[in-house]
Design a protein around this motif. Sequence first.
Motif, mmCIF file in Angstrom:
data_model
loop_
_atom_site.group_PDB
_atom_site.id
_atom_site.type_symbol
_atom_site.label_atom_id
_atom_site.label_comp_id
_atom_site.label_asym_id
_atom_site.label_seq_id
_atom_site.Cartn_x
_atom_site.Cartn_y
_atom_site.Cartn_z
ATOM 1 N N ALA A 113 -6.080 -0.970 6.239
ATOM 2 C CA ALA A 113 -6.271 -2.189 7.043
ATOM 3 C C ALA A 113 -5.525 -3.365 6.408
ATOM 4 O O ALA A 113 -5.498 -3.520 5.178
ATOM 5 C CB ALA A 113 -7.753 -2.511 7.167
ATOM 6 N N ALA A 114 -4.947 -4.195 7.257
ATOM 7 C CA ALA A 114 -4.106 -5.309 6.789
ATOM 8 C C ALA A 114 -4.861 -6.286 5.896
ATOM 9 O O ALA A 114 -4.279 -6.865 4.979
ATOM 10 C CB ALA A 114 -3.518 -6.042 7.990
ATOM 11 N N ASP A 115 -6.156 -6.455 6.120
ATOM 12 C CA ASP A 115 -6.919 -7.434 5.339
ATOM 13 C C ASP A 115 -7.475 -6.864 4.033
ATOM 14 O O ASP A 115 -8.114 -7.583 3.270
ATOM 15 C CB ASP A 115 -8.048 -8.025 6.175
ATOM 16 N N ARG A 116 -7.229 -5.611 3.760
ATOM 17 C CA ARG A 116 -7.737 -4.982 2.530
ATOM 18 C C ARG A 116 -6.674 -5.062 1.450
ATOM 19 O O ARG A 116 -5.551 -4.617 1.631
ATOM 20 C CB ARG A 116 -8.102 -3.526 2.807
ATOM 21 N N ARG A 117 -7.035 -5.612 0.291
ATOM 22 C CA ARG A 117 -6.108 -5.716 -0.843
ATOM 23 C C ARG A 117 -6.259 -4.483 -1.737
ATOM 24 O O ARG A 117 -7.363 -4.032 -1.998
ATOM 25 C CB ARG A 117 -6.375 -6.994 -1.632
ATOM 26 N N GLU A 118 -5.150 -3.992 -2.196
ATOM 27 C CA GLU A 118 -5.095 -2.756 -2.973
ATOM 28 C C GLU A 118 -4.385 -3.014 -4.294
ATOM 29 O O GLU A 118 -3.514 -3.878 -4.387
ATOM 30 C CB GLU A 118 -4.331 -1.709 -2.160
ATOM 31 N N VAL A 119 -4.763 -2.259 -5.353
ATOM 32 C CA VAL A 119 -4.056 -2.338 -6.625
ATOM 33 C C VAL A 119 -3.576 -0.956 -7.045
ATOM 34 O O VAL A 119 -4.118 0.063 -6.631
ATOM 35 C CB VAL A 119 -4.917 -2.950 -7.762
ATOM 36 N N HIS A 120 -2.559 -0.975 -7.883
ATOM 37 C CA HIS A 120 -1.963 0.225 -8.479
ATOM 38 C C HIS A 120 -2.443 0.264 -9.924
ATOM 39 O O HIS A 120 -2.146 -0.643 -10.703
ATOM 40 C CB HIS A 120 -0.451 0.098 -8.392
ATOM 41 N N ILE A 121 -3.191 1.293 -10.261
ATOM 42 C CA ILE A 121 -3.645 1.508 -11.639
ATOM 43 C C ILE A 121 -2.714 2.547 -12.257
ATOM 44 O O ILE A 121 -2.651 3.681 -11.788
ATOM 45 C CB ILE A 121 -5.106 2.001 -11.678
ATOM 46 N N ARG A 122 -2.002 2.143 -13.284
ATOM 47 C CA ARG A 122 -1.098 3.062 -13.985
ATOM 48 C C ARG A 122 -1.750 3.421 -15.314
ATOM 49 O O ARG A 122 -2.035 2.545 -16.128
ATOM 50 C CB ARG A 122 0.260 2.404 -14.229
ATOM 51 N N ILE A 123 -1.984 4.708 -15.514
ATOM 52 C CA ILE A 123 -2.576 5.207 -16.753
ATOM 53 C C ILE A 123 -1.453 5.810 -17.587
ATOM 54 O O ILE A 123 -0.839 6.799 -17.196
ATOM 55 C CB ILE A 123 -3.664 6.257 -16.470
ATOM 56 N N LYS A 167 0.819 -1.224 0.000
ATOM 57 C CA LYS A 167 0.000 0.000 0.000
ATOM 58 C C LYS A 167 0.851 1.272 0.000
ATOM 59 O O LYS A 167 0.457 2.300 0.536
ATOM 60 C CB LYS A 167 -0.986 -0.016 1.158
ATOM 61 N N VAL A 168 2.004 1.193 -0.642
ATOM 62 C CA VAL A 168 2.907 2.344 -0.719
ATOM 63 C C VAL A 168 2.252 3.474 -1.508
ATOM 64 O O VAL A 168 2.256 4.635 -1.072
ATOM 65 C CB VAL A 168 4.267 1.935 -1.343
#
Length: 149
Positions: free
Chosen positions: A121-131, A97-98
């Motif tokens: 939150a530790a249980d939340r998954r995040e993605v990086h969208i690069r446009i 989550k940087v």
Amino acid sequence: MPTWTGAWPEAEAERYLAEATVPIRLACRTPSGGLWMLSLWYRYDDGAFHCATGANADVVEYLRADPGVAFEISDNEPPYRGVRGSGTVTIEPDDDKVLLETLLTRYLGGTDNELATGLLAADRREVHIRIEPKKCYTWDFSERMADIE
């Protein structure tokens, strides 16, 4: 690198994108061919827009099915000015989550708030969208709206 046209030279547009703290408005297609629009926080760096969202957000599915997008970053108050364009998206995990932390600091001034606590939150998954923009167009109505400020 994108093709730049419009009111501003590329350097001025990039300065605007670095300083503006309005969300990027992103348009894409749903897998059924419909249109979808959403707003995301962004950081402009290395000629690309970097956004974060939850890994299970509908838009992630949409962008994986069709990575073509249109976008706009513009002021919400007169005089209107901004950048719009089109490009393509790539998506990768933001496991640590940087990017999200960077965006929370950019838009909210830090991570000491309830929104940040929930998003990080530790249980939340995040993605990086690069446009990756292909075409960018700038506009600035400051002169013609000078008496409206």
